[in-house]
Design a protein around this motif. Sequence first.
Motif, PDB file in Angstrom:
ATOM      1  N   TYR A 188     -33.805  -4.659  -0.966  1.00 40.82           N
ATOM      2  CA  TYR A 188     -34.594  -5.413   0.010  1.00 40.82           C
ATOM      3  C   TYR A 188     -35.814  -6.086  -0.620  1.00 40.82           C
ATOM      4  O   TYR A 188     -36.099  -7.259  -0.342  1.00 40.82           O
ATOM      5  N   ASN A 320     -26.389 -15.294  10.186  1.00 46.18           N
ATOM      6  CA  ASN A 320     -26.160 -15.362   8.736  1.00 46.18           C
ATOM      7  C   ASN A 320     -25.501 -16.673   8.325  1.00 46.18           C
ATOM      8  O   ASN A 320     -24.816 -16.746   7.318  1.00 46.18           O
ATOM      9  N   SER A 353     -32.014 -12.364   7.435  1.00 47.44           N
ATOM     10  CA  SER A 353     -31.016 -11.879   8.388  1.00 47.44           C
ATOM     11  C   SER A 353     -29.624 -11.883   7.765  1.00 47.44           C
ATOM     12  O   SER A 353     -28.799 -11.002   8.038  1.00 47.44           O
ATOM     13  N   ASN A 356     -29.303  -8.865   5.754  1.00 48.33           N
ATOM     14  CA  ASN A 356     -29.148  -7.697   6.623  1.00 48.33           C
ATOM     15  C   ASN A 356     -27.705  -7.547   7.094  1.00 48.33           C
ATOM     16  O   ASN A 356     -27.198  -6.420   7.239  1.00 48.33           O
ATOM     17  N   GLU A 357     -27.021  -8.667   7.309  1.00 50.73           N
ATOM     18  CA  GLU A 357     -25.604  -8.600   7.680  1.00 50.73           C
ATOM     19  C   GLU A 357     -24.781  -7.977   6.553  1.00 50.73           C
ATOM     20  O   GLU A 357     -23.872  -7.180   6.798  1.00 50.73           O
ATOM     21  N   ALA A 359     -26.014  -5.912   4.219  1.00 51.98           N
ATOM     22  CA  ALA A 359     -26.453  -4.527   4.007  1.00 51.98           C
ATOM     23  C   ALA A 359     -25.938  -3.579   5.082  1.00 51.98           C
ATOM     24  O   ALA A 359     -25.727  -2.391   4.811  1.00 51.98           O
ATOM     25  N   THR A 360     -25.723  -4.075   6.283  1.00 53.85           N
ATOM     26  CA  THR A 360     -25.312  -3.200   7.383  1.00 53.85           C
ATOM     27  C   THR A 360     -23.846  -3.303   7.748  1.00 53.85           C
ATOM     28  O   THR A 360     -23.295  -2.379   8.353  1.00 53.85           O
TER      29      THR A 360
END
Length: 379
Positions: A188, A320, A353, A356-357, A359-360
């Motif tokens: 991050y 994304n 963002s 984040n897509e 990473a999650t």
Amino acid sequence: MRIAYTTTFDATDVHQWSGTPYFMSRAFTEVAHVDYIGALNRQLPPFFKTKQIYKKYITGQRESPRFNIHAAKHYSFQVEQALKQRAVDIIVSPLINPIAYLDSEKPVVLWTDALYAGLLGFYSPFSAHSAKTVEQGNLVTTACLNRATLAFFSSDWAANSAKELYGIAREKIKVIPFGANIRYAPNYDEIKTIISNRAHDKIKLLFLAKSWERKGGDLVLAVTKALHEAGHAVELNIIGYDAKDLPPLPPYIKPLGFISKHTDAGQQKIQKLLSDTHFLFVPSRAEAYGIVFCEANAYAVPCLSTYVGGISTIIKDHINGFTFSLEAKVATYCDYIVTTMQDKKNYDALALSSFNEYATRLNWTSAVQAAKQYMQAVI
């Protein structure tokens, strides 16, 4: 949990099928013991080659060995024999053939990105398939789906084809997106630095694909040239496609040829390009999934593409990236790119963002964890 992971080729070879079986199976080793069953021998029916040549040169049709019942039964038989030497709890394959006719008491899991009927009329090479290949391709696929205890699909598009085209029960179908086929992704804090270091005085686009027509390379060129002609500083890097067949390109369009992400030097070069890029731009006309979008998100790169096939499972509009209709005009793409880039705060939020897509949701660790929960319930 002990998993038998089976493919027709060697799944430990990262060069097979864009590396997907390699990264999928490697992620499974983090949560279970994995026994590999692969490098299988292909056995075709008598006179297949003769029929194949006749079809090609006389009728212009293709008799595909990949979609052949005889070959599928021989693959499944080899897996069956190998399983006799192994104590496993469950069998997993990203391919239809090794499990379509498998005789085993153990649960079987298919995890793939597309089914045969969904590719007919979608990917152009399938349009040349002979009537016999179409018949056998559907029979092998049906046998596999009926044999599978669970059927995982990387997208809603593929899952819907199982329900609508093959009539498979909804309860055995699950949507689990594939992850990015990369060995390293920034954390991050590194991502925040990457985003802040991107150029503020130039729009940087990246086309990363081998197939020019299917992936919309001509549209990418047209949009890039339109941005330049409108007075915007723009740069397009082209990776994968050999641009020797293209007309002379202006200096702001840079064809870089093929770069292997499986070598240290290639990895570093692609990582650098992704870090510097504002948008991955691959407006595919047909796409079963598109792992390149997951890989771009790993470097906080929003993706611009089309609302076709499995892409919409990966790209969520304004989260994304953005998906356009196949009929979208060059000006529509230009307007979105310029509007997004004019608001730095908005672009930075979109880039973060996007990471984040990855990473999650769009990484193999998350994918395999989701798969494991479903698999444990049927063991």
